[in-house]
Motif scaffolding. Structure first.
Motif, PDB file in Angstrom:
ATOM      1  N   GLY A 254       0.786  -1.229   0.000  1.00 28.34           N
ATOM      2  CA  GLY A 254       0.000   0.000   0.000  1.00 28.34           C
ATOM      3  C   GLY A 254       0.815   1.274   0.000  1.00 28.34           C
ATOM      4  N   VAL A 255       2.080   1.171  -0.404  1.00 29.07           N
ATOM      5  CA  VAL A 255       2.960   2.343  -0.374  1.00 29.07           C
ATOM      6  C   VAL A 255       2.372   3.472  -1.208  1.00 29.07           C
ATOM      7  CG1 VAL A 255       5.227   3.224  -1.012  1.00 29.07           C
ATOM      8  CG2 VAL A 255       5.023   0.957   0.017  1.00 29.07           C
ATOM      9  N   GLY A 256       2.351   4.675  -0.678  1.00 34.85           N
ATOM     10  CA  GLY A 256       1.836   5.831  -1.409  1.00 34.85           C
ATOM     11  C   GLY A 256       0.374   6.071  -1.123  1.00 34.85           C
ATOM     12  N   ALA A 257      -0.466   5.106  -1.402  1.00 28.52           N
ATOM     13  CA  ALA A 257      -1.901   5.266  -1.183  1.00 28.52           C
ATOM     14  C   ALA A 257      -2.208   5.436   0.298  1.00 28.52           C
ATOM     15  CB  ALA A 257      -2.650   4.061  -1.749  1.00 28.52           C
ATOM     16  N   ARG A 258      -1.585   4.608   1.136  1.00 32.41           N
ATOM     17  CA  ARG A 258      -1.821   4.698   2.575  1.00 32.41           C
ATOM     18  C   ARG A 258      -1.381   6.052   3.110  1.00 32.41           C
ATOM     19  NH1 ARG A 258       0.878   0.053   6.021  1.00 32.41           N
ATOM     20  NH2 ARG A 258      -0.388  -1.144   4.541  1.00 32.41           N
ATOM     21  N   GLU A 259      -0.218   6.504   2.683  1.00 33.90           N
ATOM     22  CA  GLU A 259       0.292   7.783   3.150  1.00 33.90           C
ATOM     23  C   GLU A 259      -0.590   8.946   2.704  1.00 33.90           C
ATOM     24  OE1 GLU A 259       3.517   4.953   3.598  1.00 33.90           O
ATOM     25  OE2 GLU A 259       2.079   5.346   2.017  1.00 33.90           O
ATOM     26  N   ALA A 260      -1.110   8.857   1.482  1.00 32.69           N
ATOM     27  CA  ALA A 260      -1.952   9.930   0.960  1.00 32.69           C
ATOM     28  C   ALA A 260      -3.231  10.078   1.785  1.00 32.69           C
ATOM     29  CB  ALA A 260      -2.294   9.661  -0.510  1.00 32.69           C
ATOM     30  N   VAL A 261      -3.844   8.957   2.142  1.00 32.42           N
ATOM     31  CA  VAL A 261      -5.074   9.007   2.936  1.00 32.42           C
ATOM     32  C   VAL A 261      -4.786   9.555   4.334  1.00 32.42           C
ATOM     33  CG1 VAL A 261      -6.943   7.646   3.933  1.00 32.42           C
ATOM     34  CG2 VAL A 261      -6.087   7.094   1.648  1.00 32.42           C
ATOM     35  N   LEU A 262      -3.737   9.062   4.960  1.00 36.69           N
ATOM     36  CA  LEU A 262      -3.402   9.513   6.301  1.00 36.69           C
ATOM     37  C   LEU A 262      -3.076  11.005   6.312  1.00 36.69           C
ATOM     38  CD1 LEU A 262      -3.059   8.600   9.204  1.00 36.69           C
ATOM     39  CD2 LEU A 262      -0.682   8.010   8.691  1.00 36.69           C
ATOM     40  N   ALA A 263      -2.438  11.478   5.257  1.00 38.47           N
ATOM     41  CA  ALA A 263      -2.118  12.901   5.157  1.00 38.47           C
ATOM     42  C   ALA A 263      -3.384  13.742   5.091  1.00 38.47           C
ATOM     43  CB  ALA A 263      -1.244  13.151   3.923  1.00 38.47           C
ATOM     44  N   VAL A 264      -4.383  13.278   4.343  1.00 41.53           N
ATOM     45  CA  VAL A 264      -5.647  14.013   4.247  1.00 41.53           C
ATOM     46  C   VAL A 264      -6.338  14.072   5.600  1.00 41.53           C
ATOM     47  CG1 VAL A 264      -7.951  13.980   3.226  1.00 41.53           C
ATOM     48  CG2 VAL A 264      -5.970  13.487   1.805  1.00 41.53           C
ATOM     49  N   VAL A 265      -6.306  12.947   6.331  1.00 42.01           N
ATOM     50  CA  VAL A 265      -6.962  12.891   7.640  1.00 42.01           C
ATOM     51  C   VAL A 265      -6.302  13.849   8.634  1.00 42.01           C
ATOM     52  CG1 VAL A 265      -7.437  11.415   9.634  1.00 42.01           C
ATOM     53  CG2 VAL A 265      -7.776  10.529   7.319  1.00 42.01           C
ATOM     54  N   LEU A 266      -4.979  13.912   8.614  1.00 42.41           N
ATOM     55  CA  LEU A 266      -4.242  14.729   9.588  1.00 42.41           C
ATOM     56  C   LEU A 266      -4.119  16.194   9.188  1.00 42.41           C
ATOM     57  CD1 LEU A 266      -1.301  12.297  10.467  1.00 42.41           C
ATOM     58  CD2 LEU A 266      -3.401  12.685  11.762  1.00 42.41           C
ATOM     59  N   ALA A 267      -4.540  16.519   7.973  1.00 42.90           N
ATOM     60  CA  ALA A 267      -4.324  17.875   7.447  1.00 42.90           C
ATOM     61  C   ALA A 267      -4.952  18.952   8.321  1.00 42.90           C
ATOM     62  CB  ALA A 267      -4.860  17.965   6.020  1.00 42.90           C
TER      63      ALA A 267
END
Length: 319
Positions: A254-267
């Motif tokens: 899940g490299v990339g996709a997982r980080e992108a979602v987590l970034a949106v949540v923490l924004a």
């Protein structure tokens, strides 16, 4: 799948798989080394140590969830053996394709008299348990995060009951039976029980809480408020990120996709720099945990194999 398993039975191929998978884990770390060192400089050493420990606990709890499913389907492994099989097989998720950890678990399980069809079914059920429990906690992220999260990932609210039905024992056992018939494999000797599914789900929920605690610990170190709401957001955010990352099966782990979602949540909780630090370090520390536990599992497997080879000699000396 049968042909792939046959190839994996060759000792040279099995050894090469472990080396390649561990190499992929290490490369995932080395390729981001400059970014990692910059991120580490912003986090206190004690926080990094605690987050690393939580990463190890998280992976260990996922093993216990898998082991609970395995026991429910008829194969009870000692903790040492289960750790060896699971931790080594999991490094396969860093290889593209999304199936190598499943195939590796099936092949390693066969060394302990676990039918390969059972090992594959166990991994499938374990993943379903993770998805269902993850979606349940992801609802927290959708409710607590900024509106952009709800707009983009609001589907988790209606997807949860749909997937939850799949975990009901009558439905799950029927689906497994159909899958085995389609693939022309013998039926499972033991059906899944409600107790087995519930046990696996409890371990999975504990794993999500620990993973969320890792994210929360890192996030509070770079500015997020230390509140129960922020903790719940971290837990739900990681669960949501993992679920979306898992669905992107062509990306290793899940490299990339997982980080992108987590970034949106923490924004909504951190500035852009803080988000990058948390997302990057969370992934890196989990990769470190996979490498460490996978290496430890490989050592356990070799030690067990050596003991089995030496046992007849000991018996012979004593006779």
């Amino acid at each position: 799948m049968g042909r792939l398993l046959a190839v994996l039975r060759a000792p040279a191929v099995r050894a090469g798989f472990v080396v390649l998978a561990l190499g992929a884990c290490v490369w995932a770390l080395v390729s981001q080394w400059d970014d990692v060192t910059d991120a580490v400089s912003t986090i206190p050493g004690g926080t990094l140590l605690g987050a690393t420990g939580l990463s190890l606990v998280y992976v260990s709890l996922t093993m216990l969830s898998w082991r609970a499913v395995l026991a429910d389907l008829g194969s009870r492994l000692p903790l040492r053996t289960a750790s060896s099989v699971f931790f080594v097989s999991q490094v396969g998720k860093y290889l593209p394709g999304g199936i190598w950890n499943v195939l590796a678990a099936a092949e390693m399980g066969a060394d302990h008299q676990i039918p390969r069809r059972r090992s594959v079914s166990v991994m499938v059920v374990s993943i379903l348990v993770s998805i269902v429990t993850g979606l349940a906690l992801a609802v927290l992220a959708v409710a607590l995060a900024p509106g952009a999260v709800a707009d983009r990932y609001g589907w988790v609210a209606w997807a949860l009951p749909v997937v939850l039905v799949v975990l009901l024992p009558p439905v799950l056992n029927r689906l497994l039976g159909v899958a085995l018939r389609v693939t022309r494999r013998p039926a499972l000797e033991e059906p899944m029980t409600a107790r087995g599914i519930a046990t696996a789900a409890v371990w999975a929920l504990l794993a999500w809480l620990v993973a969320g605690a890792q994210v929360w610990l890192l996030a509070t170190a770079v500015g997020m408020d230390e509140t129960f709401a922020s903790f719940a957001l971290a837990v739900g955010g990681y669960a949501l990120a993992w679920t979306v990352g898992f669905l992107v099966v062509v990306v290793p782990a899940g490299v990339g996709a997982r980080e992108a979602v987590l970034a949106v949540v923490l924004a909504g909780q951190l500035d852009a720099g803080g988000v990058v630090v948390v997302v990057l370090l969370s992934r890196v520390l989990l990769t470190v945990a996979d490498v460490g536990l996978g290496s430890g599992g490989l050592l356990l497997a070799r030690t067990s194999a050596r003991r089995l080879r030496e046992r007849p000699r000991s018996d012979q000396v004593g006779s």
